[in-house]
Structures are given as C-alpha cells and as structure tokens.
Design an enzyme around this catalytic site. Structure first.
Site, short mmCIF file in Angstrom:
data_model
loop_
_atom_site.label_atom_id
_atom_site.label_comp_id
_atom_site.label_asym_id
_atom_site.label_seq_id
_atom_site.Cartn_x
_atom_site.Cartn_y
_atom_site.Cartn_z
N HIS A 168 27.69 -39.75 106.87
CA HIS A 168 28.02 -40.96 106.10
C HIS A 168 27.03 -42.09 106.36
O HIS A 168 26.79 -42.91 105.49
CB HIS A 168 29.46 -41.40 106.36
CG HIS A 168 30.43 -40.60 105.56
ND1 HIS A 168 30.86 -40.97 104.31
CD2 HIS A 168 31.02 -39.41 105.81
CE1 HIS A 168 31.67 -40.07 103.83
NE2 HIS A 168 31.80 -39.10 104.73
N ASP A 169 26.46 -42.14 107.55
CA ASP A 169 25.43 -43.14 107.82
C ASP A 169 24.20 -42.87 106.96
O ASP A 169 23.65 -43.79 106.36
CB ASP A 169 25.04 -43.12 109.30
CG ASP A 169 23.93 -44.10 109.59
OD1 ASP A 169 24.08 -45.29 109.23
OD2 ASP A 169 22.90 -43.70 110.15
N VAL A 226 24.21 -43.57 102.52
CA VAL A 226 24.08 -44.81 101.76
C VAL A 226 22.64 -45.27 101.61
O VAL A 226 22.08 -45.23 100.54
CB VAL A 226 24.95 -45.93 102.39
CG1 VAL A 226 24.80 -47.23 101.65
CG2 VAL A 226 26.41 -45.50 102.38
N GLY A 260 19.98 -44.32 103.93
CA GLY A 260 19.17 -43.62 104.93
C GLY A 260 19.82 -43.72 106.29
O GLY A 260 20.79 -44.44 106.50
N ASP A 304 20.19 -45.16 109.30
CA ASP A 304 19.81 -46.43 109.95
C ASP A 304 20.88 -46.97 110.88
O ASP A 304 20.77 -48.08 111.38
CB ASP A 304 19.46 -47.47 108.90
CG ASP A 304 20.61 -47.74 107.94
OD1 ASP A 304 21.69 -47.14 108.10
OD2 ASP A 304 20.43 -48.57 107.03
N SER A 323 23.69 -48.04 110.11
CA SER A 323 24.41 -49.15 109.50
C SER A 323 25.92 -48.91 109.46
O SER A 323 26.69 -49.86 109.38
CB SER A 323 23.89 -49.41 108.08
OG SER A 323 23.99 -48.24 107.29
#
Length: 144
Positions: free
Chosen positions: A66-67, A70, A72, A74, A76
């Site tokens: 899932h990271d 969206v 790449g 990163d 986030s």
C-alpha cells in the site's frame, strides 16, 4: 534534418547519462558498510512479531504494497494525519485495515539504536520488513 537528428541523439545521450547517475549510488550492500547490524535487527524484530502473531507477516507485506501503490515506495503510509498532511494511514482504503505500524516503529527504534543514529530510511525498513516477513511466515514453525 541533420540538426534534428543531432538534437535527438544529444537528448538521448543526456537521458542515458542521467539514468546512469540516478542508479549509480544504489547498492545491495549499502548497509553492510553504513550499519552492519541494520538488516539483522530488522529480521530479528520481524521474526519476533511473526512469532507472536503469524498474521503480522501478511500485514507487513500489505503495508509495503500500500505504501508503494500511491506515489511510489516512500514510506508515506507511515505519516500520521495532520492539518497539513492527508494521511494514507487513515485513507478510506487503509483506515482500520492497514496494520503493523507498531512493528515498523519498533524496528525503526531498534535500528536507530544499533546504528547509533538514524541512517536507515523508513522506506527501506518497510521494504526489508516485507521481505523478511514473507520468509518468517514460511519458517515460523521452526522459529518457535
């Protein structure tokens, strides 16, 4: 005609040069020099988490997926909701379903401790934890 093909060749050479520079610093043994205990620490914490709850292996793999989905890989997905940040952690797709954040927090804390400073990126921790979680699930009966 000759000038346009020259321009194309020039642009092509620049693109290949930039691509070479972009990947020139990547190394699969980077942490061997920077912090030799980083990867073994990640593996140990992941194995411990999977030993405590076998589903955690899948959860850590899902976190990484899932990271990366969206914008790449990163890290986030690890950002908490704030006034200035729309967190992926609480997005509709992940809210109340993404789990394993506490394992990543524990890994980050322990890796920073053994390295003496924060040198391992959260994105790398997510990727390595996902890798190690798949292996840990396969060998969990052997870990007990």
């Amino acid at each position: 005609m000759a000038s346009s093909s020259c321009l194309f060749l020039h642009v092509l050479v620049i693109l290949f040069s930039l691509a070479g520079m972009a990947f020139s610093d990547l190394s699969d043994d980077f942490y061997d020099d920077v912090c030799p205990e980083a990867l073994p620490t990640i593996k140990r914490v992941v194995e411990d988490a999977v030993r405590q709850e076998r589903r955690m292996g899948a959860s850590l793999l899902r976190l990484h997926f899932h990271d990366c989905f969206v914008n790449g890989c990163d890290a986030s997905i690890l950002l908490d909701q704030m006034d200035t940040i729309d967190s992926e952690k609480t997005s509709r797709a992940n809210n109340n379903s993404a789990r394993g954040f506490e394992v990543i927090d524990r890994i980050k804390s322990e890796v920073d401790k053994v390295c003496g400073r924060p040198v391992v990126s959260c994105a790398d921790i997510l990727a390595v934890a996902a890798r190690d979680s798949v292996v840990a699930v396969r060998i969990t009966p052997l870990l007990s």
